[in-house]
Write an enzyme that holds these catalytic residues in place. Structure first.
Site, PDB file in Angstrom:
ATOM      1  CE1 TYR A  19      -3.087   2.938   1.021  1.00 10.10           C
ATOM      2  CE2 TYR A  19      -2.641   2.796   2.992  1.00 10.10           C
ATOM      3  CZ  TYR A  19      -3.332   3.632   2.177  1.00 10.10           C
ATOM      4  OH  TYR A  19      -3.903   4.721   2.148  1.00 10.10           O
ATOM      5  CB  ILE A  20       2.985   3.019   2.437  1.00 11.24           C
ATOM      6  CG1 ILE A  20       1.714   2.674   3.428  1.00 11.24           C
ATOM      7  CG2 ILE A  20       3.890   4.047   2.526  1.00 11.24           C
ATOM      8  CD1 ILE A  20       2.277   2.898   4.790  1.00 11.24           C
ATOM      9  CG  ASN A  43      -0.916  -7.727   2.660  1.00 15.85           C
ATOM     10  OD1 ASN A  43      -1.667  -8.344   2.353  1.00 15.85           O
ATOM     11  ND2 ASN A  43      -0.745  -6.627   3.584  1.00 15.85           N
ATOM     12  CG  ASP A  66      11.433 -13.390   2.360  1.00 13.82           C
ATOM     13  OD1 ASP A  66      11.932 -12.744   3.404  1.00 13.82           O
ATOM     14  OD2 ASP A  66      10.345 -13.933   2.753  1.00 13.82           O
ATOM     15  CG  PHE A  88       7.662   0.931   2.494  1.00 16.27           C
ATOM     16  CD1 PHE A  88       7.042   1.994   3.178  1.00 16.27           C
ATOM     17  CD2 PHE A  88       8.469   1.407   1.305  1.00 16.27           C
ATOM     18  CE1 PHE A  88       7.114   3.050   2.766  1.00 16.27           C
ATOM     19  CE2 PHE A  88       8.560   2.626   0.832  1.00 16.27           C
ATOM     20  CZ  PHE A  88       7.923   3.522   1.795  1.00 16.27           C
ATOM     21  CG  LEU A  91       4.460 -10.239   8.103  1.00 20.40           C
ATOM     22  CD1 LEU A  91       4.505 -11.678   8.909  1.00 20.40           C
ATOM     23  CD2 LEU A  91       3.938 -10.414   6.768  1.00 20.40           C
ATOM     24  CB  SER A 132       4.274   2.230  13.923  1.00 13.95           C
ATOM     25  OG  SER A 132       2.917   2.398  14.171  1.00 13.95           O
ATOM     26  CE1 TYR A 157       3.505  -3.378  12.174  1.00 12.69           C
ATOM     27  CE2 TYR A 157       2.438  -1.851  13.680  1.00 12.69           C
ATOM     28  CZ  TYR A 157       3.165  -2.110  12.544  1.00 12.69           C
ATOM     29  OH  TYR A 157       3.350  -1.118  11.658  1.00 12.69           O
ATOM     30  CE  LYS A 161       6.773  -1.635  11.579  1.00 10.72           C
ATOM     31  NZ  LYS A 161       7.363  -1.679  10.408  1.00 10.72           N
ATOM     32  CG  LEU A 208     -12.568   3.770  10.500  1.00 10.84           C
ATOM     33  CD1 LEU A 208     -13.663   2.904  11.218  1.00 10.84           C
ATOM     34  CD2 LEU A 208     -12.407   5.099  11.470  1.00 10.84           C
ATOM     35  NE  ARG A 239      -6.288   5.000  16.860  1.00 11.90           N
ATOM     36  CZ  ARG A 239      -6.633   5.040  18.069  1.00 11.90           C
ATOM     37  NH1 ARG A 239      -6.968   6.152  18.650  1.00 11.90           N
ATOM     38  NH2 ARG A 239      -6.852   3.892  18.494  1.00 11.90           N
TER      39      ARG A 239
HETATM   40  P1  NAD Z   1       1.536  -3.770   3.271  1.00 10.74           P
HETATM   41  O1  NAD Z   1       1.163  -4.933   3.665  1.00 10.74           O
HETATM   42  O2  NAD Z   1       0.898  -3.290   1.969  1.00 10.74           O
HETATM   43  O3  NAD Z   1       2.955  -3.536   2.542  1.00 10.74           O
HETATM   44  C1  NAD Z   1       4.069  -4.366   2.901  1.00 10.74           C
HETATM   45  C2  NAD Z   1       4.845  -4.924   1.702  1.00 10.74           C
HETATM   46  O4  NAD Z   1       5.925  -5.697   2.358  1.00 10.74           O
HETATM   47  C3  NAD Z   1       3.819  -5.962   0.945  1.00 10.74           C
HETATM   48  O5  NAD Z   1       3.745  -5.728  -0.206  1.00 10.74           O
HETATM   49  C4  NAD Z   1       4.307  -7.276   1.433  1.00 10.74           C
HETATM   50  O6  NAD Z   1       3.991  -8.168   0.280  1.00 10.74           O
HETATM   51  C5  NAD Z   1       5.728  -7.052   1.555  1.00 10.74           C
HETATM   52  N1  NAD Z   1       6.392  -8.018   2.300  1.00 10.74           N
HETATM   53  C6  NAD Z   1       6.008  -8.697   3.593  1.00 10.74           C
HETATM   54  N2  NAD Z   1       6.879  -9.503   4.124  1.00 10.74           N
HETATM   55  C7  NAD Z   1       8.101  -9.441   3.057  1.00 10.74           C
HETATM   56  C8  NAD Z   1       9.207  -9.938   3.217  1.00 10.74           C
HETATM   57  N3  NAD Z   1       9.615 -10.899   4.258  1.00 10.74           N
HETATM   58  N4  NAD Z   1      10.034  -9.874   2.166  1.00 10.74           N
HETATM   59  C9  NAD Z   1       9.825  -8.881   0.981  1.00 10.74           C
HETATM   60  N5  NAD Z   1       8.525  -8.227   1.093  1.00 10.74           N
HETATM   61  C10 NAD Z   1       7.891  -8.503   2.182  1.00 10.74           C
HETATM   62  O7  NAD Z   1       1.820  -2.699   4.150  1.00 10.74           O
HETATM   63  P2  NAD Z   1       1.634  -0.940   4.107  1.00 10.74           P
HETATM   64  O8  NAD Z   1       0.509  -0.433   4.772  1.00 10.74           O
HETATM   65  O9  NAD Z   1       2.022  -0.593   3.069  1.00 10.74           O
HETATM   66  O10 NAD Z   1       2.933  -0.699   5.338  1.00 10.74           O
HETATM   67  C11 NAD Z   1       4.403  -0.601   4.921  1.00 10.74           C
HETATM   68  C12 NAD Z   1       5.337  -0.299   5.957  1.00 10.74           C
HETATM   69  O11 NAD Z   1       4.622   0.627   6.965  1.00 10.74           O
HETATM   70  C13 NAD Z   1       5.244  -1.580   7.096  1.00 10.74           C
HETATM   71  O12 NAD Z   1       6.579  -1.972   7.459  1.00 10.74           O
HETATM   72  C14 NAD Z   1       4.085  -1.229   8.153  1.00 10.74           C
HETATM   73  O13 NAD Z   1       4.460  -1.817   9.404  1.00 10.74           O
HETATM   74  C15 NAD Z   1       4.547   0.254   8.395  1.00 10.74           C
HETATM   75  N6  NAD Z   1       3.367   0.903   8.895  1.00 10.74           N
HETATM   76  C16 NAD Z   1       2.135   1.037   8.218  1.00 10.74           C
HETATM   77  C17 NAD Z   1       0.922   1.787   8.584  1.00 10.74           C
HETATM   78  C18 NAD Z   1      -0.264   1.523   8.113  1.00 10.74           C
HETATM   79  O14 NAD Z   1      -1.250   2.027   8.763  1.00 10.74           O
HETATM   80  N7  NAD Z   1      -0.360   1.279   6.785  1.00 10.74           N
HETATM   81  C19 NAD Z   1       1.310   2.276   9.899  1.00 10.74           C
HETATM   82  C20 NAD Z   1       2.621   2.434  10.383  1.00 10.74           C
HETATM   83  C21 NAD Z   1       3.628   1.837   9.719  1.00 10.74           C
HETATM   84  C1  WQD Z   2      -8.899   3.348  13.872  1.00 12.07           C
HETATM   85  C2  WQD Z   2     -10.055   3.444  14.821  1.00 12.07           C
HETATM   86  C3  WQD Z   2     -10.870   1.494  16.126  1.00 12.07           C
HETATM   87  C4  WQD Z   2     -12.164  -0.657  12.290  1.00 12.07           C
HETATM   88  C5  WQD Z   2      -3.702   0.539  13.435  1.00 12.07           C
HETATM   89  C6  WQD Z   2      -2.436   0.174  14.065  1.00 12.07           C
HETATM   90  C7  WQD Z   2      -1.211   0.915  13.981  1.00 12.07           C
HETATM   91  C8  WQD Z   2      -0.970   1.431  12.577  1.00 12.07           C
HETATM   92  C9  WQD Z   2      -2.334   1.854  11.815  1.00 12.07           C
HETATM   93  C10 WQD Z   2       0.444   0.320  11.531  1.00 12.07           C
HETATM   94  C11 WQD Z   2     -10.144   2.751  16.214  1.00 12.07           C
HETATM   95  C12 WQD Z   2     -11.800   2.094  15.026  1.00 12.07           C
HETATM   96  C13 WQD Z   2     -11.500   0.407  13.251  1.00 12.07           C
HETATM   97  C14 WQD Z   2     -13.442  -0.923  12.514  1.00 12.07           C
HETATM   98  C15 WQD Z   2     -13.847   0.798  14.056  1.00 12.07           C
HETATM   99  N1  WQD Z   2      -0.648   0.347  11.551  1.00 12.07           N
HETATM  100  N2  WQD Z   2     -12.396   0.960  13.953  1.00 12.07           N
HETATM  101  N3  WQD Z   2     -14.438  -0.343  13.333  1.00 12.07           N
HETATM  102  O1  WQD Z   2      -5.913   0.983  15.447  1.00 12.07           O
HETATM  103  O2  WQD Z   2      -5.379   3.556  15.203  1.00 12.07           O
HETATM  104  O3  WQD Z   2      -4.120   1.974  14.052  1.00 12.07           O
HETATM  105  O4  WQD Z   2      -3.100   0.928  12.067  1.00 12.07           O
HETATM  106  O5  WQD Z   2       1.429   0.445  12.123  1.00 12.07           O
HETATM  107  O6  WQD Z   2      -0.073   0.458  14.555  1.00 12.07           O
HETATM  108  O7  WQD Z   2      -2.729  -0.311  15.499  1.00 12.07           O
HETATM  109  O8  WQD Z   2      -6.147   2.268  13.105  1.00 12.07           O
HETATM  110  O9  WQD Z   2      -7.806   2.025  11.385  1.00 12.07           O
HETATM  111  O10 WQD Z   2      -7.290  -0.022  12.986  1.00 12.07           O
HETATM  112  O11 WQD Z   2      -8.717   1.822  13.851  1.00 12.07           O
HETATM  113  O12 WQD Z   2     -14.414   1.279  15.091  1.00 12.07           O
HETATM  114  O13 WQD Z   2     -13.970  -1.829  11.694  1.00 12.07           O
HETATM  115  O14 WQD Z   2     -11.092   2.880  14.145  1.00 12.07           O
HETATM  116  O15 WQD Z   2     -11.316   0.894  17.017  1.00 12.07           O
HETATM  117  O16 WQD Z   2     -10.528   3.470  17.171  1.00 12.07           O
HETATM  118  P1  WQD Z   2      -5.427   1.948  14.550  1.00 12.07           P
HETATM  119  P2  WQD Z   2      -7.439   1.497  12.639  1.00 12.07           P
END
Ligand code: NAD
Ligand code: WQD
Length: 354
Positions: A19-20, A43, A66, A88, A91, A132, A157, A161, A208, A239
């Site tokens: 995604y990101i 993913n 990987d 990035f 999991l 995060s 998780y 981090k 959400l 949030r």
């Molecule tokens: P995502 O799952 O969409 O992207 C992660 C990517 O990593 C995927 O494409 C997956 O296939 C790949 N991947 C997983 N394990 C792997 C491995 N062992 N080797 C190679 N590739 C692998 O997630 P995202 O939302 O894009 O998040 C990207 C990064 O940002 C992650 O590290 C996540 O923890 C961090 N992050 C995400 C959020 C969020 O809310 N989306 C918030 C804070 C931090």
């Molecule tokens: C936001 C709000 C839920 C779904 C998570 C990870 C965090 C980061 C971002 C990676 C909360 C509420 C949600 C639903 C709901 N990821 N909610 N009904 O929990 O702030 O953060 O994703 O690093 O580490 O914990 O995000 O989008 O899951 O939830 O009411 O079906 O929405 O309770 O208050 P969160 P979220």
């Protein structure tokens, strides 16, 4: 076509099909960087990368591999002159991490260690790490500021981090050749404005916004709101949601910081909090669709409210989140309408979970 003078260094983007990472890869291509994506597609779909290339009008190099595979990394670094790595790959599902801690520590911690060892061996010492806001822990006062210590996290998780952050801090102290940026994301949402790139969760979304979008498009009937008895204005959690394109652009700012040795930490958020109910109302307004919802008990581990102090990134990276809530929702909605089943036409490319 891109002017040859715009050519910049080659960036290894681990997890770049996700995604990101896909949005960041696009912004990097548009900024003139060469991009090498390493992703095992556990993913993600390679279709996202095809679309990135199409939107950018430029190609990138994709390596299906990987991040825990040292031989694969060594070969990659020997074949490509990498300027910096944006890491990035990992999991990210909090609930799943409680059920499968080994998988989370293996991929998130083990993968980061293997990557750092391979970088060290290849003489590549510039790294941007996806961290995060969860590392602040449950007791930090809001808004979260980078000067606050890491707190205890309640799930593997978050702990993964924190462990990687601490490891990178120690590496940066031990060897002055390293320049490392930790980016602490708040809650990324939204999609590319074309509607061709976006978040494509597998199964029932944990987060959400994807859940709301699937209700709005008719794929799910009702949103369950976890808790309406929090000490917030309307009782639902608050949030700091930021647009994924703003977040992607923050990585370009971070690359600019890699000319300074040491460890640099930045929050990437808007600095503003939005409640679940405010989000539902805004989504209904922007999409002109009803979002039926019901209240349910609190979700384990959720904090009532947190948002970023976003000033340091603005002062030192020249970055701030520019896109507002309506734009985040409009772009999410466009992506959802154009791709009601995500990238599923190519779902077979996904890894073991498909
Ligand atoms: P995502 O799952 O969409 O992207 C992660 C990517 O990593 C995927 O494409 C997956 O296939 C790949 N991947 C997983 N394990 C792997 C491995 N062992 N080797 C190679 N590739 C692998 O997630 P995202 O939302 O894009 O998040 C990207 C990064 O940002 C992650 O590290 C996540 O923890 C961090 N992050 C995400 C959020 C969020 O809310 N989306 C918030 C804070 C931090
Ligand atoms: C936001 C709000 C839920 C779904 C998570 C990870 C965090 C980061 C971002 C990676 C909360 C509420 C949600 C639903 C709901 N990821 N909610 N009904 O929990 O702030 O953060 O994703 O690093 O580490 O914990 O995000 O989008 O899951 O939830 O009411 O079906 O929405 O309770 O208050 P969160 P979220």
């Amino acid at each position: 076509m891109l002017d040859i003078n715009m050519q910049k260094g080659k960036i290894l983007v681990t997890g770049g099909a996700g995604y990101i990472g896909s949005h960041a890869s696009l912004v990097l291509l548009e900024e003139g960087y060469e991009v090498v994506v390493l992703d095992n597609l556990i993913n993600a779909s390679q279709e996202a990368l095809r679309r990135v290339e199409h939107i950018a009008g430029r190609s990138l190099t994709f390596i299906k591999g990987d991040v825990r595979d040292r031989a694969c990394l060594d070969q990659l670094f020997s074949e490509h002159d990498i300027y910096a790595v944006i890491h990035f790959a990992g999991l990210k599902a909090v609930g799943e991490s409680v059920a499968q801690p080994l998988a989370y520590y293996d991929t998130n911690v083990g993968g980061s260690l293997t990557l750092c060892r391979a970088m060290d061996a290849a003489g590549v010492f510039r790294l941007v790490f996806s961290s995060s806001a969860t590392v602040y822990g449950p007791d930090a006062p809001v808004p979260y500021h980078e000067s606050m210590p890491r707190g205890s996290t309640s799930n593997p998780y978050g702990t993964s981090k924190s462990i990687v952050e601490k490891t990178l801090e120690d590496i940066s102290h031990s060897d002055k050749r390293w320049s490392i940026v930790l980016l602490r994301y708040f809650n990324p949402i939204g999609a590319h404005p074309s509607g061709r790139l976006g978040e494509d969760p597998q199964g029932v979304p944990n987060n959400l916004l994807p859940f709301i979008a699937q209700v709005a498009v008719g794929r799910r009937q009702t949103l369950t709101i976890f808790g309406n008895d929090y000490a917030t204005d309307d009782g639902t959690c608050v949030r700091d949601y930021l647009h994924v394109m703003d977040l992607a652009e923050g990585h370009v700012g971070a690359l600019g910081r890699l000319n300074l040795a040491g460890l640099h930490i930045y929050n990437l958020g808007t600095g503003k909090g939005v409640s679940v109910l405010q989000m539902v109302e805004a989504f209904e307004r922007v999409s002109e669709r009803p979002i039926p919802y019901q209240f349910a008990p609190r979700r384990d581990g959720d904090l009532a409210a947190f948002w970023a102090d976003a000033q340091k990134a603005e002062q030192e990276l020249g970055w701030r989140a520019r896109r507002g809530l309506d734009e985040m929702i409009a772009d999410t909605w466009r992506w959802q309408c154009k791709n009601p089943q995500g990238y599923c036409a190519n779902a077979k490319e996904r890894g073991a979970k498909s």
